[in-house]
Scaffold this active site. Sequence first.
Site, PDB file in Angstrom:
ATOM      1  CD  GLU A 283       6.324  -9.157  -6.766  1.00 26.68           C
ATOM      2  OE1 GLU A 283       5.259  -8.920  -6.134  1.00 26.68           O
ATOM      3  OE2 GLU A 283       6.742  -8.955  -7.823  1.00 26.68           O
TER       4      GLU A 283
ATOM      5  CG  HIS B 299       2.401  -7.737  -7.891  1.00 25.02           C
ATOM      6  ND1 HIS B 299       3.162  -7.338  -6.775  1.00 25.02           N
ATOM      7  CD2 HIS B 299       1.532  -6.824  -7.811  1.00 25.02           C
ATOM      8  CE1 HIS B 299       2.462  -6.203  -6.137  1.00 25.02           C
ATOM      9  NE2 HIS B 299       1.320  -6.154  -6.893  1.00 25.02           N
TER      10      HIS B 299
ATOM     11  CB  CYS C 272       2.532  -2.847  -7.525  1.00 24.33           C
ATOM     12  SG  CYS C 272       0.757  -2.669  -7.242  1.00 24.33           S
TER      13      CYS C 272
ATOM     14  CD  GLU D 246      -2.448   1.899   0.465  1.00 23.41           C
ATOM     15  OE1 GLU D 246      -1.686   2.779   1.272  1.00 23.41           O
ATOM     16  OE2 GLU D 246      -2.774   2.251  -0.506  1.00 23.41           O
TER      17      GLU D 246
END
Length: 197
Positions: free
Chosen positions: A178, A176, A82, A51
């Site tokens: 990952e 993402h 992100c 966030e």
Amino acid sequence: MSDTPVIGVLALQGDVREHLIALASADALARPVRRPEELAEVDGLVIPGGESTTMSKLASLFGMLEPLRERVRNGMPVYGTCAGMILLADKILDPRSGQETVGGIDMIVRRNAFGRQNESFEAAVEVAGIEGGPVEGVFIRAPWVESVGAQAEVVAEHGGHIVAVRQGNALATSFHPELTGDHRVHALFVDMVRAVG
């Protein structure tokens, strides 16, 4: 630096473990970074998803914001996914009150541009500089890049929107990599860190 660079993952909030695994798979020595003295010991840094508002507040609280800005300004390789992309932007289109960025990439980002959590999706993304076909990108409340400055290079687009940007030693993706088991984007970043060493 040896052939095995030490790469930190900013471990204030977000999907830290997945990045540590992806970096290790790409032949880096990966470690969590929470304090300025840990930041001083790494050759490069990943700012994970999470966030962005919370991360910016925690970075400030932990005394990390200024050291991060300084290292990025001085050329430390950095990769943001992100929320990490939002933190690397010089400008946020719709910042929350009190939200600050580390900066480093001359781009304007729009938070949560691809929609809410329930509108998350996966997509194949062609990334310039990565061979072997598209990477699988996981988009979770992902930002996109509204525009880039002259120094920034667009390295991937999806649905007509910019989703990956590189500027010098800084790389950012709105997705993402990952979370997929495909570690080619992390391998690209590890090579960027090696090139600086």
